[in-house]
Design an enzyme around this catalytic site. Structure first.
Site, PDB file in Angstrom:
ATOM      1  N   ASN A  80      -2.954   6.229 -44.389  1.00 30.08           N
ATOM      2  CA  ASN A  80      -2.789   7.011 -45.602  1.00 30.08           C
ATOM      3  C   ASN A  80      -3.633   8.286 -45.537  1.00 30.08           C
ATOM      4  O   ASN A  80      -3.982   8.749 -44.462  1.00 30.08           O
ATOM      5  CB  ASN A  80      -3.074   6.178 -46.855  1.00 30.08           C
ATOM      6  CG  ASN A  80      -2.128   6.514 -48.006  1.00 30.08           C
ATOM      7  OD1 ASN A  80      -1.966   7.672 -48.367  1.00 30.08           O
ATOM      8  ND2 ASN A  80      -1.508   5.493 -48.565  1.00 30.08           N
ATOM      9  N   ARG A  81      -3.986   8.845 -46.680  1.00 28.37           N
ATOM     10  CA  ARG A  81      -4.535  10.195 -46.736  1.00 28.37           C
ATOM     11  C   ARG A  81      -6.038  10.213 -47.021  1.00 28.37           C
ATOM     12  O   ARG A  81      -6.551   9.381 -47.756  1.00 28.37           O
ATOM     13  CB  ARG A  81      -3.805  11.015 -47.806  1.00 28.37           C
ATOM     14  CG  ARG A  81      -2.337  11.246 -47.475  1.00 28.37           C
ATOM     15  CD  ARG A  81      -1.554  11.771 -48.661  1.00 28.37           C
ATOM     16  NE  ARG A  81      -0.174  12.046 -48.298  1.00 28.37           N
ATOM     17  CZ  ARG A  81       0.813  11.147 -48.324  1.00 28.37           C
ATOM     18  NH1 ARG A  81       0.560   9.898 -48.699  1.00 28.37           N
ATOM     19  NH2 ARG A  81       2.044  11.483 -47.968  1.00 28.37           N
ATOM     20  N   HIS A 106      -2.776   9.379 -41.880  1.00 32.22           N
ATOM     21  CA  HIS A 106      -2.556   8.359 -40.846  1.00 32.22           C
ATOM     22  C   HIS A 106      -3.379   8.609 -39.574  1.00 32.22           C
ATOM     23  O   HIS A 106      -2.874   8.491 -38.456  1.00 32.22           O
ATOM     24  CB  HIS A 106      -1.073   8.259 -40.501  1.00 32.22           C
ATOM     25  CG  HIS A 106      -0.231   7.728 -41.620  1.00 32.22           C
ATOM     26  ND1 HIS A 106      -0.734   6.937 -42.635  1.00 32.22           N
ATOM     27  CD2 HIS A 106       1.105   7.865 -41.882  1.00 32.22           C
ATOM     28  CE1 HIS A 106       0.246   6.604 -43.463  1.00 32.22           C
ATOM     29  NE2 HIS A 106       1.361   7.154 -43.046  1.00 32.22           N
ATOM     30  N   HIS A 180       3.491   0.349 -40.236  1.00 28.52           N
ATOM     31  CA  HIS A 180       4.356   1.266 -40.984  1.00 28.52           C
ATOM     32  C   HIS A 180       5.838   0.967 -40.714  1.00 28.52           C
ATOM     33  O   HIS A 180       6.627   1.881 -40.439  1.00 28.52           O
ATOM     34  CB  HIS A 180       4.033   2.714 -40.604  1.00 28.52           C
ATOM     35  CG  HIS A 180       4.353   3.724 -41.656  1.00 28.52           C
ATOM     36  ND1 HIS A 180       5.606   3.851 -42.219  1.00 28.52           N
ATOM     37  CD2 HIS A 180       3.579   4.671 -42.255  1.00 28.52           C
ATOM     38  CE1 HIS A 180       5.592   4.829 -43.095  1.00 28.52           C
ATOM     39  NE2 HIS A 180       4.365   5.341 -43.153  1.00 28.52           N
ATOM     40  N   ASP A 254       6.029   6.856 -53.565  1.00 26.71           N
ATOM     41  CA  ASP A 254       5.166   6.985 -52.388  1.00 26.71           C
ATOM     42  C   ASP A 254       3.742   6.828 -52.903  1.00 26.71           C
ATOM     43  O   ASP A 254       2.931   7.754 -52.874  1.00 26.71           O
ATOM     44  CB  ASP A 254       5.367   8.330 -51.697  1.00 26.71           C
ATOM     45  CG  ASP A 254       4.645   8.413 -50.358  1.00 26.71           C
ATOM     46  OD1 ASP A 254       4.113   7.376 -49.901  1.00 26.71           O
ATOM     47  OD2 ASP A 254       4.605   9.512 -49.772  1.00 26.71           O
ATOM     48  N   GLU A 321       3.208  -0.925 -46.978  1.00 28.18           N
ATOM     49  CA  GLU A 321       2.042  -0.740 -46.106  1.00 28.18           C
ATOM     50  C   GLU A 321       0.793  -1.332 -46.765  1.00 28.18           C
ATOM     51  O   GLU A 321       0.156  -0.680 -47.598  1.00 28.18           O
ATOM     52  CB  GLU A 321       1.838   0.747 -45.824  1.00 28.18           C
ATOM     53  CG  GLU A 321       3.065   1.447 -45.275  1.00 28.18           C
ATOM     54  CD  GLU A 321       3.008   2.943 -45.475  1.00 28.18           C
ATOM     55  OE1 GLU A 321       2.050   3.569 -44.967  1.00 28.18           O
ATOM     56  OE2 GLU A 321       3.891   3.498 -46.156  1.00 28.18           O
TER      57      GLU A 321
END
Length: 356
Positions: A80-81, A106, A180, A254, A321
């Site tokens: 993720n971020r 990622h 993922h 998302d 995820e």
């Protein structure tokens, strides 16, 4: 045989990629690539008993190397971020190259999904398994510490695949590993939208996001009265079409869901159930992670050709995820992603397949 190893081609630099297939006596079959420790395929029956691969991806290694779509890949060092690609540990700031607007996504531009993992232990019998290993050196993509990571794919029984990650470090760092996979329970041979799939998520809260998909302040927003209330299950298409600011920001769902029933160090808890009314295939996900990023294939834009020459378009897949929350290294109010020397990072998720 319940375990088979075979060549799967070469990268552009000549390095060989291997495919490992695990098969249970029941017929459940999963395949893994050493490139990206990628979950390449999953064969599951429909209500008529017809087997089909339900994972989107590519038929050859060049598809994975030339198009970074994360299809089935192991994601790391941080899934993720991370906001602005920066975080601090004990007063020292670390910078990860931004690869998603202003943020790091990622693991940065050269994450674990771009690496060749080494095959370690394998086993046949009632629970065939394969363990893959990767060493990520100190400073890799800006992350501190040499990380020794492993992922084990194991068929627990005729219905369940378990993926288990472990990692150790020689210096304080952050870790968040996940898979993922892009699921389409209708099958990958002839892809149709997953908008008719039904999705249930065991979460009373989700992390609302800003315009760059970084969580807003607070540990979670209530799902009640929003398109994100999936506690009783809903048709995906009915939710992603609602006029809601959070759906606009994500171009659909998302978002990270805060899983009910989770506690640190506990056993995997029910996280999500996906059902395809057309085929009867059902996927139940259990995990020991606090969050679940649900992604409805919002950025599949028809520019990528995948398995069987199929073009992937918006809404053609669903990703689930399990992970720590996005931007956790900058959020002391979130469950920690910190890993110290002498500790072991662990993550177990189970994917149970059945038919209605």
């Amino acid at each position: 045989m319940s375990l088979r190893r075979e060549a799967f081609g070469q990268l552009d630099d000549g390095r060989a990629v291997e495919r490992i297939t695990l098969r249970h006596a029941s017929g459940l079959e999963a395949a893994v690539l050493t490139y990206g420790a990628t979950w390449h395929s999953l064969l599951a029956p429909d209500r008529e008993g017809t087997q089909a691969d339900i994972l989107l991806g590519h038929d050859d290694v060049s598809g994975y190397e030339r198009t970074r779509g994360f299809y089935g890949a192991t994601i790391g060092r941080y899934a993720n971020r991370i906001a602005k690609g920066r975080f601090a540990l004990d007063g020292e700031t670390f910078v990860i190259p931004a690869n998603d607007g202003p943020n790091a996504l990622h693991g940065g531009p050269d994450g674990f999904d771009r690496r060749i993992w080494q095959v370690g232990e394998t086993g046949e019998g009632d629970q065939p398994f394969a363990t893959l290993h990767l060493t990520s050196p100190d400073g890799d993509q800006g992350f501190p510490g040499t990380l020794q990571a492993s992922v084990t794919y194991r068929l627990l029984d005729g219905e369940t695949l378990e993926i288990a990650w472990q990692a150790t470090t020689d210096r304080t760092t952050v870790v968040n590993l996940t898979n993922h996979a892009f699921f389409n329970l209708g099958g990958a041979a002839r892809v149709e939208s997953v908008l008719d799939h039904e999705l249930m998520v065991s979460a009373s809260l989700f992390t609302a996001i800003d315009e760059t998909s970084i969580p807003l302040e607070g540990t979670g927003s209530g799902v009640a009265g929003t398109p994100f209330d999936l506690r009783e299950g809903a048709r995906i298409g009915d939710r992603v079409r609602e006029a809601h600011e959070q759906l606009r920001r994500g171009r659909g769902i998302d978002h990270n869901f805060v899983l009910d029933g989770w506690h640190e160090g506990g056993d995997p808890v029910p996280a999500a159930v996906v059902f395809d009314p057309e085929t009867g295939r059902t996927l139940e996900l259990l995990t020991d992670q606090p969050g679940l990023q649900v992604y409805t294939g919002n950025f599949l834009d028809g520019t990528v050709a995948g398995k069987n020459g199929q073009i992937y378009r918006m809404g053609d897949a669903l990703c689930l995820e399990p992970q720590r929350f996005p931007d956790t290294p900058n959020r002391p109010d979130f469950p920690s992603a910190r890993l110290e020397p002498g500790e072991t990072y662990r993550h177990r998720s189970r994917y149970r397949f059945s038919v209605r």
